[in-house]
Design a protein around this motif. Structure first.
Motif, PDB file in Angstrom:
ATOM      1  N   ARG A  36      -0.398   1.559  11.295  1.00  0.00           N
ATOM      2  CA  ARG A  36      -1.381   0.887  12.352  1.00  0.00           C
ATOM      3  C   ARG A  36      -2.222   0.033  11.615  1.00  0.00           C
ATOM      4  N   ARG A  37      -2.527   0.285  10.593  1.00  0.00           N
ATOM      5  CA  ARG A  37      -3.549  -0.912   9.900  1.00  0.00           C
ATOM      6  C   ARG A  37      -2.850  -2.358   9.643  1.00  0.00           C
ATOM      7  N   ASN A  38      -1.731  -2.147   9.069  1.00  0.00           N
ATOM      8  CA  ASN A  38      -1.073  -3.118   8.399  1.00  0.00           C
ATOM      9  C   ASN A  38      -0.045  -3.729   9.161  1.00  0.00           C
ATOM     10  N   ASP A  89      -1.495  10.333   7.324  1.00  0.00           N
ATOM     11  CA  ASP A  89      -1.865   8.918   6.714  1.00  0.00           C
ATOM     12  C   ASP A  89      -1.003   7.771   6.785  1.00  0.00           C
ATOM     13  N   LYS A  91     -12.221  -5.146   9.270  1.00  0.00           N
ATOM     14  CA  LYS A  91     -10.778  -4.670   8.896  1.00  0.00           C
ATOM     15  C   LYS A  91     -10.546  -5.358   7.462  1.00  0.00           C
ATOM     16  N   GLU A 115       0.806  -1.211   0.087  1.00  0.00           N
ATOM     17  CA  GLU A 115      -0.074   0.082   0.058  1.00  0.00           C
ATOM     18  C   GLU A 115       0.994   1.326  -0.110  1.00  0.00           C
ATOM     19  N   THR A 146      -1.298   6.028  10.090  1.00  0.00           N
ATOM     20  CA  THR A 146      -2.491   5.331  10.258  1.00  0.00           C
ATOM     21  C   THR A 146      -2.404   3.792   9.316  1.00  0.00           C
ATOM     22  N   LEU A 172      -9.856   4.189  11.418  1.00  0.00           N
ATOM     23  CA  LEU A 172      -8.363   3.938  10.811  1.00  0.00           C
ATOM     24  C   LEU A 172      -8.273   4.425   9.419  1.00  0.00           C
TER      25      LEU A 172
END
Lengths: 385, 378
Positions: free
Chosen positions: A109-111, A103, B195, A88, A106, B235
């Motif tokens: 944090r998601r991945n 950005d 998610k 990404e 975050t 998120l």
């Protein structure tokens, strides 16, 4: 105004409580507060890992300088060997605004995993957030691990070096607490905390045990900074007692630098506070082949970010096809190992070693004449062979 | 004249059926050898294959033929796996082991009887999902060129949680005449699917995620699902998040399906919305589905039409194209996808479910003849 009814009194009490503990939004926290993980932030539980059908999602931040081209090569190699990783891509510009920085944060944090180039911060404003540092602070990446192993046949001042540097990545001189009374006096607060020193020390000794290393050397300057570096040293000694099979000693930073230049083979694992780690990394890199070869790993409790060992954009050589892609490729190998794709990681690792050691395809920084693409092409060929 | 040639070609096709493999090789000469595809030439990918019941085996056979003609480096490991024919079926453990080893599986339809013979409440499909923890089901509903349907330009993705909710297989009759079915919702699995949906949207450049729920009635169960989605949405600041009650959602789906982008749903609602949406774009034969766990991906068709040589293999072929993308062979995937699109667009060869007269076999051959290297026709 205050009526002494039941509700009125409780109302006042609530207000007092509120004043005692002002609730602040995360954006208004200082860098130092973020580093020290105020109660509010540490509660955060990370989302589940982005792994679907055996494929990982990984944040890729090209950054500035040679970052974009080197990460381009990484993607090429991954595509050819079919590594099950989806990138990404998040661009973070060098400008002052912090929108794309948040950005990027975050996204990690998601991945939970990211790979990045160097992100320069072009700003004279003292209050501007340093983007590279922000990654470590906001994601609580408390340790920076660098493995330096000499490549035989690469032009270097020292041979057969095999050093691991474990560097505290958050505090110390990087606490971002600087102020000046006037132009004639400025202060920078160097802060060590027991918690952070402890977890770095524990990480280093665990790492040594896991990788069958014999000795951990703490680098410090406790003879001068008796309290600050003293704390770091004493915590290290304390932790060392829990690992009887690993030898522990310490060395003062100035002596350590001298030894590293003169006889680096004596070292095994170096455990350092923040700034010394930075200096020592530079010294080791210079002694065994330069900035373009090695990679570093940032680890926190929940996240991991991979990058070239020397955090520098090398902007003057950007886009000229002469940058050494090996550092970033090594970072990608670290990434694959971290994700558990050992087979893919080993394939690239072997190809890199063979390219450097046997085929001797070296870029200009190693005294060769090859272009970046020559190196990458050879790595790809070897990966497929 | 044209009728004669058409009939003649039909006869020819029928004649070649017996010697299919050989004639195929000669009719489409080694496409892969000339194309210069260099993706992982050294490795072949192993893929578990479950033909399933009903039309499944025919459809799987068409896919195998297409793969063979395109020279796709995939080896199939076939298992007969069936609930309606339990004596011949391979044991679940073997199949699960094969899938977790190969990490990918192409699966036809498994028919499920309405009544359980053994008194067991879990169906084979559910067992497979639970064993492999295939928690996310993705159905990409997209209008196909040349397929007539009520709406045009539909392009939405329905992501369904498929390991809990109403499918918990916890049903009992405590008092005679009163049956309870437990619907289970957990925070962990809700977060996981939320998610997944947002990550899917990010990866595929989608703009919006719609959570489908019935939290106005089931305040705790669906409430938890909805709350997990809301939390996860924070998120992903770049992706729009919206919530919709399932009854309204089905109505909107029928009247204005273009408004939807990615939808994330609990188990049962997902099943209903999936079927509804498939109906909008041309029926069960043209919509492909995929299931994911953390480590494996299984693809299966959405088709439920049982017949002989009239079933539409489009769904299965689109499935296989997706599978190829997943295992890092996107060029082959595009090749098959484009060929299917081309055949549908030309509209000469159509199976009965979308208003044609052709057989499964004819459709397969049409696809094979349209296989082109991507970029070659430009």
């Amino acid at each position: 105004m205050f009526r002494l009814t039941k509700s009125g009194v409780s109302g006042i009490c609530k207000n007092r409580l509120f004043w005692k503990k002002p609730s602040r939004r995360e954006s208004s926290l200082s860098d130092f507060e973020i580093q020290q993980r105020t109660e509010k932030i540490i509660k955060y539980t990370p989302p589940p890992m982005a792994l679907y059908g055996g494929r990982h999602a990984v944040t890729l931040i090209p950054g500035g300088g040679v970052g974009p081209e080197c990460l381009g090569y990484v993607r090429e190699v991954f595509k050819v060997i079919g590594a099950p990783v989806d990138f990404e891509v998040v661009e973070v510009g060098p400008l002052v605004d912090n929108v794309d920085l948040s950005d990027a944060l975050t996204s990690i944090r998601r991945n939970c995993v990211g790979i990045k180039g160097h992100i320069p911060t072009h700003s004279d404003d003292v209050s501007a957030k340093l983007k590279n540092v922000a990654f470590r602070n906001d994601l609580d990446l408390y340790v920076y691990v660098l493995c330096f192993k000499s490549y035989a046949g690469v032009r270097a001042r020292q041979k057969d070096v095999d050093i691991v540097i474990v560097r505290q990545n958050l505090e110390g001189e990087y606490s971002m607490l600087e102020h000046g009374v006037d132009t004639w006096m400025v202060e920078n607060l160097k802060i060590h905390t027991r918690t952070n020193s402890l977890r770095v020390a524990r990480f280093a000794f665990d790492y040594a045990r896991k990788n069958k290393r014999k000795r951990v050397t703490t680098v410090h300057k406790a003879n001068i900074m008796k309290l600050v570096d003293g704390l770091f040293l004493s915590v290290n000694k304390e932790v060392a007692k829990e690992y009887p099979e690993i030898e522990h000693d310490d060395m003062i930073i100035d002596n350590c630098c001298m030894q590293l230049v003169a006889r680096p083979q004596q070292f095994d694992v170096l455990l350092t506070p923040n700034l010394y780690g930075n200096v020592v990394t530079g010294v080791v890199c210079g002694v065994i082949g330069g900035a373009g070869l090695y990679s570093g790993r940032n680890y926190g409790e929940h996240y991991a970010v991979f990058e070239p060992a020397i955090r520098s954009g090398a902007s003057p050589i950007a886009g000229k096809n002469i940058a050494n892609p090996v550092a970033m490729l090594n970072a990608s190998v670290d990434l694959l190992f971290h994700l558990g794709h050992r087979e893919y990681a080993k394939r690239i690792e072997r190809a890199i070693v063979k390219t450097l050691v046997e085929d001797k395809i070296h870029t200009a920084d190693l005294g060769g004449t090859a272009t970046s693409q020559d190196v990458v092409r050879n790595v790809i060929d070897l990966c497929l062979a | 004249m044209s009728i004669i040639t058409r009939n003649l070609s039909k006869i020819l096709v029928q004649a070649t059926q017996n010697v299919t493999t050989r004639s195929l090789h000669s009719s489409v000469p080694a496409l892969a050898a000339t194309s210069g595809i260099s993706e992982r030439p050294d490795t072949r990918i192993r893929c578990t294959l479950i033909p399933g019941d009903g039309v499944g085996p025919e459809l799987v056979y068409s896919v195998q033929e297409v793969f063979k003609s395109a020279g796709v480096p995939v080896d199939f490991e076939a298992y007969f796996f069936s609930e309606v024919n339990p004596t011949l079926s391979a044991p679940l453990e073997d199949v699960a082991k094969s899938i977790s080893k190969n990490r990918v599986c192409l699966k036809g339809i498994l028919a499920t009887p309405d009544y359980s013979h053994t008194g067991e409440l879990q169906t084979l499909n559910m067992k497979l999902r639970n064993t492999l923890d295939l928690y996310a089901n993705v159905v990409h509903v997209k209008s196909l060129p040349g397929v007539k349907s009520r709406h045009e330009d539909i392009d939405c993705v329905i992501i369904r949680e498929q390991t809990e909710g109403e499918y918990s297989a916890l049903e009992h009759e405590g008092v005679k005449g009163v049956v309870e079915c437990l619907k289970i919702v957990t925070a962990k699995k809700s977060q996981r699917i939320a998610k997944f949906a947002f990550d899917y949207a990010t990866k595929n450049n989608r703009k919006k995620v719609t959570a489908v729920h019935k939290a106005n009635i089931m305040k705790l169960g669906d409430g938890l699902f909805l709350k997990s989605c809301e939390e996860m949405a924070k998120l992903y600041p770049k992706i729009e998040f919206e919530r919709m009650i399932v009854d309204n959602c089905t109505m909107q789906m029928v009247s204005k399906p273009q408004q939807f982008d990615v939808m994330v749903t609990p188990n049962l609602y997902g099943n209903i919305v999936d079927n509804l949406a498939s109906g909008l774009v041309g029926g069960a034969g043209v919509v492909a589905g995929a299931s994911y766990s953390a480590n494996c991906g299984a693809r299966h068709t959405y088709s439920e039409a049982v017949g002989k040589n009239v079933a539409n293999p489009t769904a299965m072929m689109l499935c296989s194209a997706k599978l190829l993308r997943h295992v890092n062979l996107p060029l082959y995937g595009d090749m098959i996808r484009n060929a299917v699109d081309q055949v549908l667009k030309d509209g000469k060869v159509r199976t009965k479910d979308i208003g044609g007269q052709s057989s499964t076999q004819e459709f397969t051959y049409a696809v094979i003849h349209n296989l082109k290297m991507p970029g070659a026709h430009k």
